[in-house]
Motif scaffolding. Structure first.
Motif, short mmCIF file in Angstrom:
data_model
loop_
_atom_site.label_atom_id
_atom_site.label_comp_id
_atom_site.label_asym_id
_atom_site.label_seq_id
_atom_site.Cartn_x
_atom_site.Cartn_y
_atom_site.Cartn_z
N LEU A 197 0.91 -1.13 0.12
CA LEU A 197 0.09 0.09 -0.07
C LEU A 197 0.96 1.25 -0.02
O LEU A 197 0.27 2.41 -0.15
N PRO A 231 4.70 1.86 -1.63
CA PRO A 231 5.56 1.49 -2.42
C PRO A 231 7.16 1.90 -1.72
O PRO A 231 8.03 1.19 -1.87
N ILE A 245 -14.82 3.59 3.83
CA ILE A 245 -13.75 2.67 3.38
C ILE A 245 -12.50 3.42 2.59
O ILE A 245 -11.49 2.89 2.79
N ARG A 246 -12.81 4.52 2.07
CA ARG A 246 -11.89 5.00 1.53
C ARG A 246 -11.05 5.79 2.14
O ARG A 246 -9.81 6.00 1.81
N LEU A 254 -9.58 4.06 4.97
CA LEU A 254 -9.03 3.04 5.53
C LEU A 254 -7.56 3.79 5.81
O LEU A 254 -6.81 4.16 4.74
N ASN A 298 -1.01 2.04 10.03
CA ASN A 298 -0.14 2.63 10.91
C ASN A 298 1.28 2.30 10.40
O ASN A 298 1.87 1.50 10.71
N VAL A 334 0.49 7.54 12.27
CA VAL A 334 -0.09 6.34 12.64
C VAL A 334 -1.29 6.28 11.69
O VAL A 334 -2.26 5.02 11.94
N ARG A 335 -1.61 7.25 10.92
CA ARG A 335 -3.00 7.18 10.11
C ARG A 335 -2.50 7.68 8.76
O ARG A 335 -3.05 8.71 8.26
N PRO A 339 -3.99 5.14 2.50
CA PRO A 339 -3.26 4.59 1.21
C PRO A 339 -4.35 4.84 -0.18
O PRO A 339 -3.96 5.08 -1.32
N PHE A 340 -5.51 5.06 0.36
CA PHE A 340 -6.67 5.16 -0.94
C PHE A 340 -7.00 6.60 -1.10
O PHE A 340 -7.99 6.72 -1.87
N GLN A 369 -5.19 10.03 -1.12
CA GLN A 369 -3.93 10.82 -1.09
C GLN A 369 -4.14 12.22 -0.92
O GLN A 369 -3.41 13.08 -0.38
N ALA A 393 -4.46 4.31 18.05
CA ALA A 393 -4.59 3.54 16.87
C ALA A 393 -4.97 2.10 17.13
O ALA A 393 -5.80 1.37 16.35
N LEU A 400 -10.75 -1.61 -3.79
CA LEU A 400 -9.87 -0.28 -3.85
C LEU A 400 -8.31 -0.98 -3.98
O LEU A 400 -7.36 -0.11 -4.68
N LYS A 452 -5.83 0.07 -7.03
CA LYS A 452 -4.46 1.07 -6.77
C LYS A 452 -3.43 0.23 -7.60
O LYS A 452 -3.13 -1.05 -7.53
N THR A 484 3.22 -1.18 -7.18
CA THR A 484 4.37 -0.94 -7.84
C THR A 484 5.42 -1.48 -6.69
O THR A 484 6.69 -1.33 -6.92
N GLY A 485 4.91 -1.67 -5.59
CA GLY A 485 5.82 -2.16 -4.51
C GLY A 485 6.70 -3.41 -4.65
O GLY A 485 6.45 -4.44 -5.42
N LYS A 486 7.76 -3.35 -3.85
CA LYS A 486 8.64 -4.76 -3.66
C LYS A 486 7.78 -5.72 -2.98
O LYS A 486 7.26 -5.37 -1.77
#
Lengths: 150, 83
Positions: free
Chosen positions: A67, A69, A103-104, A106, A109, A135-136, A139-140, A142, B53, B72, B76, B79-81
């Motif tokens: 999530l 890279p 959900i977007r 999500l 951490n 911590v938050r 990824p979906f 930006q 958290a 989702l 997405k 491209t990650g390793k």
């Protein structure tokens, strides 16, 4: 071995998928043994970190690079010593997800990943030295403010 | 926020019984010494954030949510390793 899970009843897990957390997790200091197992939904496989002495706590976790890279975790020397590794590549990293109603949003951490040492069977939650990691991380989404650091 | 500049060796005092001293200054971090009564809890901020958290992340997730997350993830670009 068979473990009792929070969401899926009895699940069979491999012995090498069981890790000991000597210090527990932050906020769950009494939870010392966890299993990692996989569950697929719509051809996407999800990872769970499930306490095996109790059905709570249980977390949805991801491999961070899936999530995020560009993830470049930096551990303290002390954490490396406690994990008994000299190289960060010897560790498996997992990040805990938080799934809100939307959900977007999500989040994962990325500041405090769980690190597993497959050689020793030990694991711990570490707080990284990376000052920009949150911590938050979203990824979906930006545009989200919580997703700073990338 | 109150902003105060201090050098290594200098201190600030909060409410007569908490003293925070700048012990040393490195290139990217400073070291603080804190004198406070035993009942004052002092932790790094990221520790509190991590505990919060973890607590909110331990709630059950509905199966329908997984299907949304799966969508989702598929969308997405990956491209990650991998290891």
């Amino acid at each position: 071995m068979e473990i009792n899970t929070r969401d899926f009843g009895i699940v069979e897990v491999q012995d090498d998928a069981i890790y000991e957390f000597d210090d527990g997790l932050y906020g769950f200091e009494d939870a010392k043994r966890f299993a990692i197992f996989e569950k697929s939904f719509d051809d996407v496989s999800f990872l769970y970190l499930q306490c095996i002495d109790n059905i709570y706590p249980c977390f949805l976790v991801f491999e961070p690079w899936e999530l995020y890279p560009d993830y470049q975790p930096v551990l303290t020397k002390e954490d490396m010593e406690i994990c008994r590794v000299s190289d960060i590549d010897e560790l498996i990293f997992l990040v805990i997800a938080n799934v809100p109603d939307s959900i977007r949003d999500l989040s994962i951490n990325i500041k405090s990943p769980v690190v597993l040492n497959p050689k020793t069977g030990k694991a711990r939650q570490v707080i990284l030295q990376n000052p920009d990691y949150t911590v938050r991380y979203l990824p979906f989404n930006q545009d989200g403010k919580a997703g700073s650091g990338c | 926020m109150l902003v105060i500049s201090r050098k290594a060796g200098e201190s600030i005092v909060i409410s007569d019984n908490i003293k925070i001293t700048v012990l040393s200054q490195g290139s990217d971090k400073i070291t603080l010494g804190i004198d406070a009564p035993k009942d004052i809890r002092i932790v790094r901020e990221e520790l509190i954030e991590t505990i919060e958290a973890n607590k909110t992340s331990s709630e059950r997730i509905d199966e329908s949510d997984f299907k949304s997350i799966a969508r989702l993830i598929k969308n997405k670009k990956n491209t990650g390793k991998k290891y």
